[in-house]
Design an enzyme around this catalytic site. Structure first.
Site, PDB file in Angstrom:
ATOM      1  N   LYS A  51     -36.241 -52.535  32.513  1.00 25.99           N
ATOM      2  CA  LYS A  51     -36.066 -51.174  32.644  1.00 25.99           C
ATOM      3  C   LYS A  51     -36.304 -50.804  34.099  1.00 25.99           C
ATOM      4  CE  LYS A  51     -38.014 -50.590  28.139  1.00 25.99           C
ATOM      5  NZ  LYS A  51     -38.624 -49.828  27.047  1.00 25.99           N
ATOM      6  N   ASN A  88     -35.550 -56.746  29.069  1.00 24.07           N
ATOM      7  CA  ASN A  88     -35.023 -55.810  29.451  1.00 24.07           C
ATOM      8  C   ASN A  88     -36.227 -55.162  30.364  1.00 24.07           C
ATOM      9  OD1 ASN A  88     -34.411 -52.721  30.140  1.00 24.07           O
ATOM     10  ND2 ASN A  88     -34.911 -52.068  28.018  1.00 24.07           N
ATOM     11  N   GLU A 123     -33.924 -44.762  25.559  1.00 21.17           N
ATOM     12  CA  GLU A 123     -34.361 -44.086  26.845  1.00 21.17           C
ATOM     13  C   GLU A 123     -33.069 -43.180  27.439  1.00 21.17           C
ATOM     14  OE1 GLU A 123     -36.591 -47.141  28.655  1.00 21.17           O
ATOM     15  OE2 GLU A 123     -37.873 -47.022  27.103  1.00 21.17           O
ATOM     16  N   GLY A 127     -42.820 -49.514  23.573  1.00 21.06           N
ATOM     17  CA  GLY A 127     -43.826 -49.382  24.434  1.00 21.06           C
ATOM     18  C   GLY A 127     -44.891 -48.962  23.996  1.00 21.06           C
ATOM     19  N   GLU A 138     -33.938 -50.793  17.516  1.00 18.78           N
ATOM     20  CA  GLU A 138     -35.278 -50.453  18.260  1.00 18.78           C
ATOM     21  C   GLU A 138     -35.701 -49.031  17.755  1.00 18.78           C
ATOM     22  OE1 GLU A 138     -35.483 -52.582  22.317  1.00 18.78           O
ATOM     23  OE2 GLU A 138     -34.196 -50.779  22.705  1.00 18.78           O
ATOM     24  N   HIS A 174     -29.634 -47.670  25.022  1.00 16.35           N
ATOM     25  CA  HIS A 174     -30.735 -47.883  24.745  1.00 16.35           C
ATOM     26  C   HIS A 174     -31.382 -46.262  24.662  1.00 16.35           C
ATOM     27  CE1 HIS A 174     -34.988 -48.179  25.631  1.00 16.35           C
ATOM     28  NE2 HIS A 174     -34.956 -49.326  25.331  1.00 16.35           N
ATOM     29  N   SER A 192     -42.083 -53.286  21.161  1.00 13.39           N
ATOM     30  CA  SER A 192     -43.417 -53.778  21.065  1.00 13.39           C
ATOM     31  C   SER A 192     -43.315 -55.120  20.669  1.00 13.39           C
ATOM     32  CB  SER A 192     -44.103 -52.990  20.265  1.00 13.39           C
ATOM     33  OG  SER A 192     -44.410 -51.800  21.119  1.00 13.39           O
TER      34      SER A 192
HETATM   35  P1  PGA Z   1     -41.077 -52.685  24.696  1.00 12.40           P
HETATM   36  O1  PGA Z   1     -39.513 -51.989  24.994  1.00 12.40           O
HETATM   37  O2  PGA Z   1     -41.022 -54.142  24.131  1.00 12.40           O
HETATM   38  O3  PGA Z   1     -41.873 -52.519  25.918  1.00 12.40           O
HETATM   39  O4  PGA Z   1     -41.499 -51.816  23.407  1.00 12.40           O
HETATM   40  C1  PGA Z   1     -38.425 -52.524  24.348  1.00 12.40           C
HETATM   41  C2  PGA Z   1     -37.099 -51.950  24.824  1.00 12.40           C
HETATM   42  O5  PGA Z   1     -37.125 -50.613  25.201  1.00 12.40           O
HETATM   43  O6  PGA Z   1     -36.197 -52.493  24.645  1.00 12.40           O
END
Ligand code: PGA
Length: 249
Positions: A13, A11, A99, A173, A167, A97, A212
């Protein structure tokens, strides 16, 4: 229902200009050379979908979007429909997601409508769920995630290819990850909620872990019970890092 192989999806983003297509090319070449046992996908920003589909064409890396609108067309300035993603070469789409749930107020019902749109356009949805730190500390992780699964998976999904991604919001992140026991516990709860919602035919759908995932923790996470792949953010931006995760599957 695709089930036997793990899915490792990147992803990106809101990262990636034209110059980043070289990373997709490098991943395609490496996947062609190493023939991994898992499925591999990249989900770039919408602006790169068309060009990345040309870059990835004929190779072993699948292409996805990061969101879609629930409607096919209309007066929705700034939005992209599932059909548009499919038209640009995508075969998957990340939906719900955290976010988007947090920043755009997407509800389970919104996400279920988007999943229906994705299915209608022939896309395979990756439906994200996950608890906040506050919810985990209150002992609510399993209940929150189970409710998100119940609310975000529309009727009829069991006949189609789809994945759920667990997640934990606090792991995205941050470099923090749950223990393997915590991952196994929530994945088992997701599986149960999926089957309760859609019936036994949904049982084989893969449940990805995200938050992560890095080259150095991927192998143990991917070997955990009920983990059917990974949704990878930061570590998917560079082909070299992402490939290490792919090769750990
Ligand atoms: P990350 O993000 O691997 O940077 O923690 C995962 C995600 O949001 O899909």
């Amino acid at each position: 229902m695709k089930q036997s192989v793990k899915l490792i999806a990147g992803n990106w983003k809101m990262h990636g200009l034209s110059s980043a297509l070289s990373e997709a090319q490098a991943l395609k070449d490496a996947v062609a050379a190493s023939q991994p046992a898992c499925r591999v996908a990249l989900c770039p920003p919408a602006t790169l979908t068309d060009r990345m589909s040309r870059t990835l064409s004929g190779g072993g890396v699948e292409l996805g979007g990061q969101d879609c609108h629930e409607k096919v067309t209309g007066a929705f300035t700034g939005s992209v429909s599932a059909e548009m993603l499919a038209d640009a070469g995508a075969t998957l789409v990340i939906l719900g997601h955290s976010e988007r749930r947090a920043a755009y107020g997407e509800t389970d019902a919104d996400i279920a409508a988007k999943v229906e749109a994705a299915i209608a356009a022939g896309l395979e949805p990756i439906i994200c769920v996950g608890e906040t730190l506050e919810q985990r500390e209150a002992g609510e992780a399993v209940a929150v995630v189970s409710a998100q699964v119940a609310g975000s998976l529309p009727d009829g999904l069991s006949e189609r290819d789809f994945a759920v991604a667990y997640e934990p919001v606090w792991a995205i992140g941050t470099g923090l990850t749950p223990t393997l026991e915590q991952i196994a516990e929530v994945h088992a709860a997701v599986r149960a909620a999926m089957v309760k919602r859609l019936g036994e035919t949904a049982r084989p759908a893969p449940i990805l872990y995200g938050g992560s995932v890095k080259p150095d923790n991927a192998a143990e996470i991917l070997a955990t019970a009920e983990v059917g792949g990974a949704l990878v953010g930061g570590a998917s931006l560079k082909a070299e890092d992402f490939l290490k995760i792919v090769n750990a599957a």
